[in-house]
Design a protein around this motif. Sequence first.
Motif, PDB file in Angstrom:
ATOM      1  N   TRP A 108       0.835  -1.216   0.000  1.00 51.39           N
ATOM      2  CA  TRP A 108       0.000   0.000   0.000  1.00 51.39           C
ATOM      3  C   TRP A 108       0.861   1.255   0.000  1.00 51.39           C
ATOM      4  CZ3 TRP A 108       0.008   3.671   3.910  1.00 51.39           C
ATOM      5  CH2 TRP A 108      -0.964   4.681   3.807  1.00 51.39           C
ATOM      6  N   PHE A 109       1.930   1.248   0.786  1.00 49.46           N
ATOM      7  CA  PHE A 109       2.805   2.417   0.905  1.00 49.46           C
ATOM      8  C   PHE A 109       3.447   2.746  -0.440  1.00 49.46           C
ATOM      9  CE2 PHE A 109       6.697   4.651   1.968  1.00 49.46           C
ATOM     10  CZ  PHE A 109       6.317   5.500   2.974  1.00 49.46           C
ATOM     11  N   GLU A 110       3.868   1.741  -1.161  1.00 46.32           N
ATOM     12  CA  GLU A 110       4.605   1.977  -2.412  1.00 46.32           C
ATOM     13  C   GLU A 110       3.684   2.327  -3.576  1.00 46.32           C
ATOM     14  OE1 GLU A 110       7.946  -0.270  -5.262  1.00 46.32           O
ATOM     15  OE2 GLU A 110       7.073  -1.296  -3.489  1.00 46.32           O
ATOM     16  N   TYR A 111       2.511   1.687  -3.662  1.00 46.16           N
ATOM     17  CA  TYR A 111       1.691   1.828  -4.862  1.00 46.16           C
ATOM     18  C   TYR A 111       0.450   2.710  -4.680  1.00 46.16           C
ATOM     19  CZ  TYR A 111       4.590  -1.998  -6.565  1.00 46.16           C
ATOM     20  OH  TYR A 111       5.662  -2.763  -6.943  1.00 46.16           O
ATOM     21  N   GLN A 112       0.045   2.969  -3.429  1.00 50.11           N
ATOM     22  CA  GLN A 112      -1.129   3.822  -3.227  1.00 50.11           C
ATOM     23  C   GLN A 112      -0.804   5.159  -2.560  1.00 50.11           C
ATOM     24  OE1 GLN A 112      -4.081   0.318  -1.858  1.00 50.11           O
ATOM     25  NE2 GLN A 112      -5.130   2.263  -2.132  1.00 50.11           N
ATOM     26  N   LEU A 113       0.169   5.168  -1.660  1.00 53.50           N
ATOM     27  CA  LEU A 113       0.475   6.408  -0.950  1.00 53.50           C
ATOM     28  C   LEU A 113       1.505   7.252  -1.690  1.00 53.50           C
ATOM     29  CD1 LEU A 113       0.071   8.140   1.593  1.00 53.50           C
ATOM     30  CD2 LEU A 113       1.995   6.905   2.620  1.00 53.50           C
ATOM     31  N   ILE A 114       2.650   6.685  -1.986  1.00 50.93           N
ATOM     32  CA  ILE A 114       3.753   7.461  -2.584  1.00 50.93           C
ATOM     33  C   ILE A 114       3.335   8.177  -3.869  1.00 50.93           C
ATOM     34  CG2 ILE A 114       6.034   7.272  -3.643  1.00 50.93           C
ATOM     35  CD1 ILE A 114       6.146   7.153  -0.653  1.00 50.93           C
ATOM     36  N   PRO A 115       2.612   7.540  -4.792  1.00 44.10           N
ATOM     37  CA  PRO A 115       2.271   8.250  -6.045  1.00 44.10           C
ATOM     38  C   PRO A 115       1.272   9.398  -5.852  1.00 44.10           C
ATOM     39  CG  PRO A 115       2.134   5.856  -6.335  1.00 44.10           C
ATOM     40  CD  PRO A 115       2.219   6.114  -4.869  1.00 44.10           C
ATOM     41  N   ASN A 116       0.601   9.496  -4.694  1.00 42.15           N
ATOM     42  CA  ASN A 116      -0.470  10.471  -4.532  1.00 42.15           C
ATOM     43  C   ASN A 116      -0.149  11.603  -3.556  1.00 42.15           C
ATOM     44  OD1 ASN A 116      -2.648   9.174  -6.202  1.00 42.15           O
ATOM     45  ND2 ASN A 116      -2.371   7.520  -4.724  1.00 42.15           N
ATOM     46  N   ILE A 117       1.053  11.665  -3.024  1.00 39.25           N
ATOM     47  CA  ILE A 117       1.400  12.729  -2.081  1.00 39.25           C
ATOM     48  C   ILE A 117       2.290  13.745  -2.779  1.00 39.25           C
ATOM     49  CG2 ILE A 117       1.175  11.237  -0.076  1.00 39.25           C
ATOM     50  CD1 ILE A 117       4.178  10.938  -0.006  1.00 39.25           C
ATOM     51  N   PRO A 118       2.360  14.995  -2.290  1.00 41.59           N
ATOM     52  CA  PRO A 118       3.198  16.027  -2.912  1.00 41.59           C
ATOM     53  C   PRO A 118       4.672  15.653  -2.849  1.00 41.59           C
ATOM     54  CG  PRO A 118       1.594  17.001  -1.410  1.00 41.59           C
ATOM     55  CD  PRO A 118       1.555  15.532  -1.181  1.00 41.59           C
ATOM     56  N   PRO A 119       5.482  16.167  -3.756  1.00 41.86           N
ATOM     57  CA  PRO A 119       6.926  15.878  -3.732  1.00 41.86           C
ATOM     58  C   PRO A 119       7.581  16.400  -2.461  1.00 41.86           C
ATOM     59  CG  PRO A 119       6.240  16.848  -5.835  1.00 41.86           C
ATOM     60  CD  PRO A 119       5.087  16.982  -4.906  1.00 41.86           C
TER      61      PRO A 119
ATOM     62  N   ASN B 153      30.526  -1.594  17.530  1.00 40.74           N
ATOM     63  CA  ASN B 153      30.409  -1.226  16.117  1.00 40.74           C
ATOM     64  C   ASN B 153      29.161  -0.395  15.828  1.00 40.74           C
ATOM     65  OD1 ASN B 153      32.610  -2.861  14.406  1.00 40.74           O
ATOM     66  ND2 ASN B 153      31.969  -4.122  16.138  1.00 40.74           N
ATOM     67  N   ASN B 154      28.229  -0.381  16.760  1.00 44.34           N
ATOM     68  CA  ASN B 154      27.053   0.504  16.676  1.00 44.34           C
ATOM     69  C   ASN B 154      26.351   0.391  15.314  1.00 44.34           C
ATOM     70  OD1 ASN B 154      25.192   2.407  17.518  1.00 44.34           O
ATOM     71  ND2 ASN B 154      26.477   4.157  16.973  1.00 44.34           N
ATOM     72  N   PHE B 155      25.845  -0.802  15.045  1.00 42.38           N
ATOM     73  CA  PHE B 155      25.126  -1.019  13.795  1.00 42.38           C
ATOM     74  C   PHE B 155      23.804  -0.253  13.808  1.00 42.38           C
ATOM     75  CE2 PHE B 155      27.871  -4.726  14.110  1.00 42.38           C
ATOM     76  CZ  PHE B 155      28.428  -4.747  12.843  1.00 42.38           C
ATOM     77  N   GLU B 156      23.517   0.434  12.756  1.00 37.32           N
ATOM     78  CA  GLU B 156      22.293   1.229  12.653  1.00 37.32           C
ATOM     79  C   GLU B 156      21.208   0.426  11.946  1.00 37.32           C
ATOM     80  OE1 GLU B 156      20.767   5.573  10.933  1.00 37.32           O
ATOM     81  OE2 GLU B 156      22.868   4.934  10.714  1.00 37.32           O
ATOM     82  N   LYS B 157      20.012   0.477  12.500  1.00 38.54           N
ATOM     83  CA  LYS B 157      18.896  -0.243  11.891  1.00 38.54           C
ATOM     84  C   LYS B 157      18.465   0.453  10.603  1.00 38.54           C
ATOM     85  CE  LYS B 157      17.065  -2.017  16.269  1.00 38.54           C
ATOM     86  NZ  LYS B 157      15.895  -2.075  17.187  1.00 38.54           N
ATOM     87  N   ARG B 158      18.204  -0.351   9.591  1.00 39.57           N
ATOM     88  CA  ARG B 158      17.733   0.167   8.312  1.00 39.57           C
ATOM     89  C   ARG B 158      16.373  -0.471   8.018  1.00 39.57           C
ATOM     90  NH1 ARG B 158      21.582  -1.879   4.273  1.00 39.57           N
ATOM     91  NH2 ARG B 158      20.420  -0.548   2.826  1.00 39.57           N
ATOM     92  N   PHE B 159      15.359   0.400   7.885  1.00 43.29           N
ATOM     93  CA  PHE B 159      13.994  -0.064   7.672  1.00 43.29           C
ATOM     94  C   PHE B 159      13.634   0.048   6.191  1.00 43.29           C
ATOM     95  CE2 PHE B 159      14.075   1.746  12.003  1.00 43.29           C
ATOM     96  CZ  PHE B 159      13.836   0.578  12.713  1.00 43.29           C
ATOM     97  N   PHE B 160      12.819  -0.898   5.743  1.00 45.71           N
ATOM     98  CA  PHE B 160      12.428  -0.930   4.338  1.00 45.71           C
ATOM     99  C   PHE B 160      11.635   0.318   3.962  1.00 45.71           C
ATOM    100  CE2 PHE B 160       9.383  -1.971   1.008  1.00 45.71           C
ATOM    101  CZ  PHE B 160      10.207  -2.478   0.021  1.00 45.71           C
ATOM    102  N   ILE B 161      10.712   0.743   4.822  1.00 45.33           N
ATOM    103  CA  ILE B 161       9.878   1.911   4.536  1.00 45.33           C
ATOM    104  C   ILE B 161      10.739   3.169   4.418  1.00 45.33           C
ATOM    105  CG2 ILE B 161       8.087   3.408   5.490  1.00 45.33           C
ATOM    106  CD1 ILE B 161       7.008   0.880   4.235  1.00 45.33           C
ATOM    107  N   ASP B 162      11.712   3.316   5.300  1.00 38.89           N
ATOM    108  CA  ASP B 162      12.575   4.499   5.274  1.00 38.89           C
ATOM    109  C   ASP B 162      13.387   4.557   3.984  1.00 38.89           C
ATOM    110  OD1 ASP B 162      11.909   3.682   8.051  1.00 38.89           O
ATOM    111  OD2 ASP B 162      12.960   5.535   8.565  1.00 38.89           O
ATOM    112  N   GLU B 163      13.920   3.424   3.596  1.00 38.84           N
ATOM    113  CA  GLU B 163      14.715   3.391   2.365  1.00 38.84           C
ATOM    114  C   GLU B 163      13.834   3.671   1.148  1.00 38.84           C
ATOM    115  OE1 GLU B 163      17.934   3.002   2.131  1.00 38.84           O
ATOM    116  OE2 GLU B 163      18.365   2.598   4.249  1.00 38.84           O
ATOM    117  N   LEU B 164      12.630   3.135   1.137  1.00 41.84           N
ATOM    118  CA  LEU B 164      11.720   3.354   0.013  1.00 41.84           C
ATOM    119  C   LEU B 164      11.325   4.820  -0.086  1.00 41.84           C
ATOM    120  CD1 LEU B 164       9.944   2.273  -2.282  1.00 41.84           C
ATOM    121  CD2 LEU B 164       8.189   1.724  -0.570  1.00 41.84           C
TER     122      LEU B 164
END
Length: 451
Positions: A274-285, A341-352
Amino acid sequence: MFRPWEGVEQREDVTGQREDAPVRKEDAQVDRKVNTLCYKHYNTQAQQIVLNVYSAIRSEIGLYGAMKRTSELTKVSIDTVKRIVRRGTVKAEKRTKERFRKVDNFTADVMVRKIHDFYENNVVPTADMLFKEINKDEPMFPYSSRHLLNYLRSIGFKYGTLDKRRVIMASSRLIQLRDEYLARMREYRRQSKSIVYLDETWYDTHDVVKRGFYDCPSNCSLDTPVSSNNRIIILHAGTESGWIENALLLSARNIKNCSADYHQDMDAKLFETWFEYQLIPNIPPNSVIVLDNATYHRRQIEKIPNTGTRKDKIVRFLRDHYIDVPSRSTKKILLDLMKENNFEKRFFIDELATSKGHQILRLPPYYCIFNPCELLWGLLKEYVRNNQPNFSDNVTQILKNGITATNHHWRTSCEHVRSLENKYSRLRTHSPLIINLGSDNSSANSSSDSE
């Protein structure tokens, strides 16, 4: 022989004709009792009625007979009639009963401190416990324990459900996360970026109107399913201008013949689609997307091991990142290597979102009040309750109509959220005063708030 009416006549003449009339000692004592309740508790209108009755019949039956007859007609004692005739109407003073006049401000402060001490010791005080504690050394509260509840209400205490979240929200970690969120939000608003809020809720079978007029339960009842397993999930997003167009998602797994978009529970895969195909295309840049910390909002691209991860998986993770692992290492040593080493979490939504030119801003835990969607869900459910008492095939259409009906409430909801942000921004805690005792000249240094 003393005649009461003669004294009354003289005293009446005092106000009218004869100012030199003698005053008897007994009548003088009566005059000093004028302020007693037997006379002044009658209001001005009642006293005037007594005077009117007396004036109407005085010329017919004489002075004393008029007073006696007035007393019989008005059911007022003859002594009171005499006083009203002699003095005329007197405005009654409002009687106020001062409650707890024997308790001073010092005792109130002691009570407040005692109650706070109980909670600091993780004990919920009762009225009997507080009464015994206050009067343990000396009697400070000169009333019974039954009156203690009323006194506590008079000084601002309420008896209700204790909010256990306030203790968590007052922790230093959550306060820091809240301040960081508010600082980032202020910067985004200064840059005039579009703020997009998203959230999800559900509507189940028992969410119906619970109060109404009825004469007999069998005649005035709703057709509500017995089971509460049926529910429909609602996922949507909006800005200050209103709901995002074409961004509504409805999912109902246990409702047959329902025209929902999906028939499954919410999970990370469904949300990301839903986030990739319904939300992202319909919000302002270049928008800022605000969301909470639900598990399906935080799917990691690469899961970072923690204390619950098996030892062999931690070793494999460290070696995949080209970190030397000592032989015969304990799990504690491996976890220390992870921290170093303080590994940082990387989330799929954030990267998208970043790849599409947007930023993700996560709400601090327990602070859903910063999301205007929470206000709009209440309005939406109220609309559905009034139009859909049970689950039928057209429930999805009623939900869509409710979304349209609540669209104009977005601006006021966002204004309410901004007022809350300003309120909590003023509650930022300052660093404690630090005095350096090691130097010759003692100086006080106060570190500034981190933005």
